[in-house]
Design an enzyme around this catalytic site. Structure first.
Site, PDB file in Angstrom:
ATOM      1  N   ARG A  13      -3.265  11.979  -9.899  1.00 62.92           N
ATOM      2  CA  ARG A  13      -2.151  11.030  -9.875  1.00 62.92           C
ATOM      3  C   ARG A  13      -2.530   9.762 -10.659  1.00 62.92           C
ATOM      4  NH1 ARG A  13       0.361   9.514  -4.069  1.00 62.92           N
ATOM      5  NH2 ARG A  13      -1.199   7.913  -3.951  1.00 62.92           N
ATOM      6  N   LYS A  59       4.037  12.195   1.020  1.00 62.07           N
ATOM      7  CA  LYS A  59       5.032  11.568   1.910  1.00 62.07           C
ATOM      8  C   LYS A  59       6.109  10.831   1.096  1.00 62.07           C
ATOM      9  CE  LYS A  59       2.179   8.888   4.255  1.00 62.07           C
ATOM     10  NZ  LYS A  59       0.861   9.238   3.686  1.00 62.07           N
ATOM     11  N   ARG A  96       1.277   4.276  11.915  1.00 60.14           N
ATOM     12  CA  ARG A  96      -0.048   4.732  11.497  1.00 60.14           C
ATOM     13  C   ARG A  96      -1.045   4.681  12.660  1.00 60.14           C
ATOM     14  NH1 ARG A  96       0.696   4.179   5.832  1.00 60.14           N
ATOM     15  NH2 ARG A  96      -1.095   4.136   4.554  1.00 60.14           N
ATOM     16  N   ARG A 134      -9.251   5.260   3.241  1.00 58.77           N
ATOM     17  CA  ARG A 134      -7.895   5.529   3.747  1.00 58.77           C
ATOM     18  C   ARG A 134      -7.871   6.836   4.543  1.00 58.77           C
ATOM     19  NH1 ARG A 134      -4.816   5.445  -1.646  1.00 58.77           N
ATOM     20  NH2 ARG A 134      -2.925   5.821  -0.471  1.00 58.77           N
ATOM     21  N   ARG A 184      -2.758   1.816  -8.662  1.00 56.29           N
ATOM     22  CA  ARG A 184      -2.870   0.967  -7.470  1.00 56.29           C
ATOM     23  C   ARG A 184      -4.333   0.624  -7.205  1.00 56.29           C
ATOM     24  NH1 ARG A 184       0.456   4.089  -2.891  1.00 56.29           N
ATOM     25  NH2 ARG A 184      -1.317   3.334  -1.707  1.00 56.29           N
TER      26      ARG A 184
HETATM   27  P1  AMP Z   1       0.529   3.523   1.661  1.00 60.89           P
HETATM   28  O1  AMP Z   1       1.276   3.168   0.422  1.00 60.89           O
HETATM   29  O2  AMP Z   1       1.437   4.028   2.752  1.00 60.89           O
HETATM   30  O3  AMP Z   1      -0.608   4.459   1.399  1.00 60.89           O
HETATM   31  O4  AMP Z   1      -0.109   2.172   2.227  1.00 60.89           O
HETATM   32  C1  AMP Z   1      -1.019   1.419   1.459  1.00 60.89           C
HETATM   33  C2  AMP Z   1      -1.836   0.509   2.362  1.00 60.89           C
HETATM   34  O5  AMP Z   1      -0.956  -0.381   3.044  1.00 60.89           O
HETATM   35  C3  AMP Z   1      -2.595   1.222   3.464  1.00 60.89           C
HETATM   36  O6  AMP Z   1      -3.842   1.722   3.036  1.00 60.89           O
HETATM   37  C4  AMP Z   1      -2.751   0.088   4.478  1.00 60.89           C
HETATM   38  O7  AMP Z   1      -3.744  -0.852   4.083  1.00 60.89           O
HETATM   39  C5  AMP Z   1      -1.409  -0.610   4.377  1.00 60.89           C
HETATM   40  N1  AMP Z   1      -0.423  -0.015   5.307  1.00 60.89           N
HETATM   41  C6  AMP Z   1       0.726   0.662   4.983  1.00 60.89           C
HETATM   42  N2  AMP Z   1       1.388   1.039   6.077  1.00 60.89           N
HETATM   43  C7  AMP Z   1       0.644   0.616   7.130  1.00 60.89           C
HETATM   44  C8  AMP Z   1       0.794   0.720   8.536  1.00 60.89           C
HETATM   45  N3  AMP Z   1       1.837   1.363   9.100  1.00 60.89           N
HETATM   46  N4  AMP Z   1      -0.169   0.156   9.318  1.00 60.89           N
HETATM   47  C9  AMP Z   1      -1.212  -0.497   8.787  1.00 60.89           C
HETATM   48  N5  AMP Z   1      -1.427  -0.615   7.476  1.00 60.89           N
HETATM   49  C10 AMP Z   1      -0.504  -0.068   6.628  1.00 60.89           C
END
Ligand code: AMP
Length: 212
Positions: free
Chosen positions: A127, A13, A88, A150, A139
């Protein structure tokens, strides 16, 4: 252009959103990046979100909806934006629809990157290895355990978001397992207006000219 990019963690993404940002000159709004920035800056939201994020679970809807509402009201998002990692949950999707309705706006499209979940784990491990080899730091949620959490959160809470948009006729699904350039080309194809869209837009313009 107002877009949402959906897909499980590791689907690409971020990569595709960054390309769309450069192509359409509109900001890429990643809620993950915004939350990580809040953690880094030790803001009250960041302090609360850190443990949840590290474990791979989702931050509460209200928190994320508030962040996005503020962000899309900034001047640089006026011409459009790419939402990466939001919504999400169906609740977040409904909140987004409400926010946009209040601004007399709508989404142009929702792109879903479909991927093979088994291959995802290998991709996320690679990655992490590449990041470490390049001298970067991985991360906190880029490990197998947090990744599975996740993925679970995605299946339980985010997969229904695809159904939500499919029902509204906004969902465009693209094969996210293809090479990056092929995925980009498929997204471009999906965003190309169809003849029906072009004729519809033309008729709307004509009608407004005749009536106005
Ligand atoms: P990402 O970088 O998009 O994978 O997001 C990393 C983490 O941030 C996720 O595993 C969630 O803990 C939190 N997070 C990011 N976007 C959201 C969202 N829209 N709703 C809830 N938690 C989020």
């Amino acid at each position: 252009m107002r877009l949402v990019i959906l897909g499980p963690p590791g689907a690409g993404k971020g990569t595709q959103s960054a390309r769309l940002r450069d192509k359409y000159k509109i900001p890429q709004l990643s809620t993950g990046d915004m939350l990580r920035a809040a953690v880094q800056a030790a803001t009250p939201i960041g302090l609360k979100a850190k443990a949840v994020m590290d474990s791979g679970r989702l931050v509460p809807d209200d928190t994320v909806v508030g962040i996005v509402a503020d962000r899309i009201s900034e001047p640089d998002a006026k011409a459009g934006f790419i939402l990466d990692g939001f919504p999400r949950t169906v609740k977040q999707a409904e909140a987004l629809a409400e926010m946009l309705r209040a601004k007399n706006m709508d989404l142009d499209a929702v792109i879903e990157l479909k991927v093979d979940e088994e291959a995802l784990l290998a991709r996320i491990e690679q990655r992490a290895r590449e990041t470490v080899a390049g001298g970067g730091s991985v991360r906190a949620d880029d490990n197998a355990e947090a990744f599975m959490a996740r993925l679970d959160a995605y299946r339980a809470q985010t997969a229904p978001v695809s159904a939500y948009y499919a029902e509204k006729g906004a969902l465009k699904t693209v094969d996210g397992m293809a090479p990056i350039d092929a995925v980009s080309a498929a997204i471009d194809d999906a965003l190309r207006p169809t003849w029906a869209h072009k004729v519809g837009a033309f008729l709307r313009r004509l009608a407004s000219r005749l009536c106005g």
